[in-house]
Design a protein around this motif. Structure first.
Motif, PDB file in Angstrom:
ATOM      1  N   PHE A  41      19.775  35.245  16.150  1.00 30.85           N
ATOM      2  CA  PHE A  41      19.589  34.057  15.326  1.00 30.85           C
ATOM      3  C   PHE A  41      20.939  33.489  14.865  1.00 30.85           C
ATOM      4  N   ILE A  42      21.906  34.362  14.650  1.00 32.94           N
ATOM      5  CA  ILE A  42      23.250  33.904  14.287  1.00 32.94           C
ATOM      6  C   ILE A  42      23.874  33.150  15.461  1.00 32.94           C
ATOM      7  N   LEU A  43      23.677  33.658  16.679  1.00 36.41           N
ATOM      8  CA  LEU A  43      24.207  32.976  17.861  1.00 36.41           C
ATOM      9  C   LEU A  43      23.558  31.601  18.025  1.00 36.41           C
ATOM     10  N   VAL A  44      22.250  31.537  17.802  1.00 41.07           N
ATOM     11  CA  VAL A  44      21.541  30.256  17.915  1.00 41.07           C
ATOM     12  C   VAL A  44      22.038  29.272  16.866  1.00 41.07           C
ATOM     13  N   ILE A  45      22.207  29.739  15.637  1.00 41.04           N
ATOM     14  CA  ILE A  45      22.707  28.877  14.560  1.00 41.04           C
ATOM     15  C   ILE A  45      24.099  28.365  14.888  1.00 41.04           C
ATOM     16  N   GLU A  46      24.937  29.253  15.390  1.00 42.29           N
ATOM     17  CA  GLU A  46      26.320  28.875  15.730  1.00 42.29           C
ATOM     18  C   GLU A  46      26.341  27.767  16.782  1.00 42.29           C
ATOM     19  N   GLY A  47      25.535  27.935  17.827  1.00 44.96           N
ATOM     20  CA  GLY A  47      25.512  26.935  18.886  1.00 44.96           C
ATOM     21  C   GLY A  47      24.889  25.621  18.445  1.00 44.96           C
ATOM     22  N   ALA A  48      23.749  25.693  17.758  1.00 41.39           N
ATOM     23  CA  ALA A  48      23.020  24.482  17.360  1.00 41.39           C
ATOM     24  C   ALA A  48      23.785  23.674  16.324  1.00 41.39           C
ATOM     25  N   THR A  49      24.350  24.341  15.322  1.00 37.70           N
ATOM     26  CA  THR A  49      25.076  23.614  14.277  1.00 37.70           C
ATOM     27  C   THR A  49      26.384  23.035  14.809  1.00 37.70           C
ATOM     28  N   THR A  50      27.027  23.740  15.741  1.00 39.63           N
ATOM     29  CA  THR A  50      28.241  23.199  16.355  1.00 39.63           C
ATOM     30  C   THR A  50      27.925  21.922  17.114  1.00 39.63           C
ATOM     31  N   MET A  51      26.855  21.940  17.890  1.00 38.69           N
ATOM     32  CA  MET A  51      26.465  20.737  18.616  1.00 38.69           C
ATOM     33  C   MET A  51      26.158  19.589  17.658  1.00 38.69           C
ATOM     34  N   LEU A  52      25.440  19.879  16.572  1.00 39.59           N
ATOM     35  CA  LEU A  52      25.094  18.836  15.606  1.00 39.59           C
ATOM     36  C   LEU A  52      26.335  18.237  14.956  1.00 39.59           C
ATOM     37  N   PHE A 143      45.034  22.711  12.085  1.00 38.42           N
ATOM     38  CA  PHE A 143      44.845  23.941  11.319  1.00 38.42           C
ATOM     39  C   PHE A 143      43.465  23.990  10.671  1.00 38.42           C
ATOM     40  N   TYR A 144      42.974  22.837  10.265  1.00 36.32           N
ATOM     41  CA  TYR A 144      41.672  22.762   9.611  1.00 36.32           C
ATOM     42  C   TYR A 144      40.567  23.138  10.595  1.00 36.32           C
ATOM     43  N   ILE A 145      40.635  22.613  11.808  1.00 35.43           N
ATOM     44  CA  ILE A 145      39.632  22.940  12.820  1.00 35.43           C
ATOM     45  C   ILE A 145      39.669  24.430  13.157  1.00 35.43           C
ATOM     46  N   ALA A 146      40.859  24.979  13.347  1.00 31.34           N
ATOM     47  CA  ALA A 146      40.988  26.404  13.673  1.00 31.34           C
ATOM     48  C   ALA A 146      40.430  27.275  12.549  1.00 31.34           C
ATOM     49  N   LEU A 147      40.687  26.886  11.297  1.00 35.14           N
ATOM     50  CA  LEU A 147      40.184  27.653  10.159  1.00 35.14           C
ATOM     51  C   LEU A 147      38.657  27.627  10.111  1.00 35.14           C
ATOM     52  N   ILE A 148      38.064  26.447  10.291  1.00 39.13           N
ATOM     53  CA  ILE A 148      36.604  26.331  10.252  1.00 39.13           C
ATOM     54  C   ILE A 148      35.973  27.171  11.366  1.00 39.13           C
ATOM     55  N   TRP A 149      36.538  27.096  12.563  1.00 43.79           N
ATOM     56  CA  TRP A 149      35.997  27.883  13.675  1.00 43.79           C
ATOM     57  C   TRP A 149      36.099  29.378  13.400  1.00 43.79           C
ATOM     58  N   SER A 150      37.198  29.814  12.815  1.00 41.33           N
ATOM     59  CA  SER A 150      37.365  31.226  12.507  1.00 41.33           C
ATOM     60  C   SER A 150      36.380  31.669  11.416  1.00 41.33           C
ATOM     61  N   LEU A 151      36.250  30.871  10.369  1.00 37.19           N
ATOM     62  CA  LEU A 151      35.302  31.195   9.298  1.00 37.19           C
ATOM     63  C   LEU A 151      33.878  31.248   9.818  1.00 37.19           C
ATOM     64  N   SER A 152      33.597  30.413  10.809  1.00 34.83           N
ATOM     65  CA  SER A 152      32.250  30.358  11.366  1.00 34.83           C
ATOM     66  C   SER A 152      31.998  31.487  12.363  1.00 34.83           C
ATOM     67  N   SER A 153      32.861  31.606  13.364  1.00 40.91           N
ATOM     68  CA  SER A 153      32.607  32.558  14.448  1.00 40.91           C
ATOM     69  C   SER A 153      32.856  34.013  14.046  1.00 40.91           C
ATOM     70  N   VAL A 154      33.676  34.241  13.026  1.00 40.03           N
ATOM     71  CA  VAL A 154      33.901  35.595  12.520  1.00 40.03           C
ATOM     72  C   VAL A 154      33.115  35.818  11.228  1.00 40.03           C
ATOM     73  N   GLY A 155      33.243  34.877  10.296  1.00 35.97           N
ATOM     74  CA  GLY A 155      32.635  35.059   8.981  1.00 35.97           C
ATOM     75  C   GLY A 155      31.124  35.121   9.008  1.00 35.97           C
ATOM     76  N   LEU A 156      30.491  34.283   9.813  1.00 31.75           N
ATOM     77  CA  LEU A 156      29.029  34.235   9.840  1.00 31.75           C
ATOM     78  C   LEU A 156      28.416  35.563  10.298  1.00 31.75           C
ATOM     79  N   PRO A 157      28.854  36.140  11.417  1.00 34.89           N
ATOM     80  CA  PRO A 157      28.308  37.451  11.801  1.00 34.89           C
ATOM     81  C   PRO A 157      28.602  38.541  10.774  1.00 34.89           C
ATOM     82  N   VAL A 158      29.807  38.504  10.173  1.00 34.63           N
ATOM     83  CA  VAL A 158      30.187  39.540   9.213  1.00 34.63           C
ATOM     84  C   VAL A 158      29.346  39.441   7.940  1.00 34.63           C
ATOM     85  N   VAL A 159      29.163  38.232   7.434  1.00 41.18           N
ATOM     86  CA  VAL A 159      28.372  38.051   6.210  1.00 41.18           C
ATOM     87  C   VAL A 159      26.929  38.495   6.431  1.00 41.18           C
ATOM     88  N   GLU A 160      26.329  38.096   7.544  1.00 44.26           N
ATOM     89  CA  GLU A 160      24.944  38.499   7.828  1.00 44.26           C
ATOM     90  C   GLU A 160      24.854  40.008   8.021  1.00 44.26           C
TER      91      GLU A 160
END
Length: 290
Positions: A41-52, A143-160
């Motif tokens: 579900f985290i993978l699905v959220i990552e892909g769907a929200t990125t596309m949106l 730098f802003y884009i790289a930070l958001i991607w890192s917070l998302s692709s690393v932070g989201l799995p770790v938080v869940e």
């Protein structure tokens, strides 16, 4: 066959499906490196929200009469708006369902990232009586884009994973966040180098606009070298470090042999989105060898 592959490639690029798959790949990479059980579900959220989010940014930047635009992607979108809305609507529905399957605190964390992403695209800041978005602040975009991607692709799995009572090695998780930022800077900077003239036209002071093309290319190679040095002392297994270094060397060769030597081929730079997927595949292959 080659023409078919070319058409598929352009469709993936124009529809933002490639960047969505890249986000999924980077998220899957986090699970692989940190050795957490994969939450689909985290993978699905990552892909769907990125596309949106990318579709939203693309839609907001559309000029009047996109069919007459000098840019091929804009013309494609102008001809395929019904498909654009179907894809965006489907992504929204899928994201809502997947969000219902994760912890409430993870949703809150995702909301913060979403807010940061929206702040990048929307003119929320007033400076000198004029509203601007964060993308228009000098040198910040990359730098802003790289930070958001890192917070998302690393932070989201770790938080869940944390709220699923999985033991978290915060040192390894935070180090991976740094590794991701550097790799994303390496893969994002060439887009801004390609778009120097366009960004100057729209008065966007990106890093390449400020530094110039030659120095920006040199910075790209420097980022690759720094990324490799950081990986040499990363707190991960030898195979994982080796795989990540191979991926970085591959990106640097791609820059040297294709992207920075083919100025007229506007869409070659999107191969770097593909590299975000291939990085995960390379690490997967190396770990399966063990």
């Amino acid at each position: 066959m080659c023409q078919v592959l070319k058409n598929v490639y352009y469709f993936l690029v124009y529809s933002n499906a490639l960047i969505a798959l890249a986000a999924v790949g980077q998220c899957a990479l986090t699970y692989l490196i940190l050795n957490y059980p994969v939450n689909p579900f985290i993978l699905v959220i990552e892909g769907a929200t990125t596309m949106l989010l990318y579709n939203l940014s693309l839609y907001l930047s559309l000029p009047a009469g996109p069919a007459a635009s000098p840019y091929r992607r804009t013309r494609w979108l102008g001809r395929n708006m019904p498909l654009f809305w179907v894809v965006s609507g489907t992504a929204a529905c899928v994201a809502v369902f997947a969000l219902s399957q994760i912890h409430l605190m993870t949703i809150g964390y995702l909301g913060v990232i979403g807010g940061m992403s929206v702040a990048y695209a929307f003119p929320l800041i007033r400076i000198g009586g004029k509203r601007i978005g964060l993308r228009q602040l000098p040198g910040l975009k990359l730098f802003y884009i790289a930070l958001i991607w890192s917070l998302s692709s690393v932070g989201l799995p770790v938080v869940e994973a944390f709220y699923a009572d999985i033991a978290i090695d915060w040192g390894k998780a935070n180090y991976l966040g740094l590794v991701k930022v550097l790799f994303l800077l390496l893969c994002t900077l060439p887009f801004d180098i390609r778009d120097i003239e366009q960004d100057r036209h729209y008065k966007l002071k990106t890093l390449p606009v400020l530094l110039g093309r030659t120095r920006s290319i040199q910075l790209s190679y420097l980022l690759g070298v720094v990324h490799i040095l950081v990986l040499l002392v990363a707190p991960y297994s030898f195979l994982i470090r080796s795989a990540l270094i191979v991926a970085t060397i591959g990106v640097m060769l791609l820059l040297r042999l294709v992207i920075f030597t083919q100025e007229k081929h506007y869409h070659y730079v999107y191969l770097l989105d593909l590299a975000l997927i291939l990085q995960w595949l390379i690490v997967l292959v190396f770990t399966e060898i063990a």
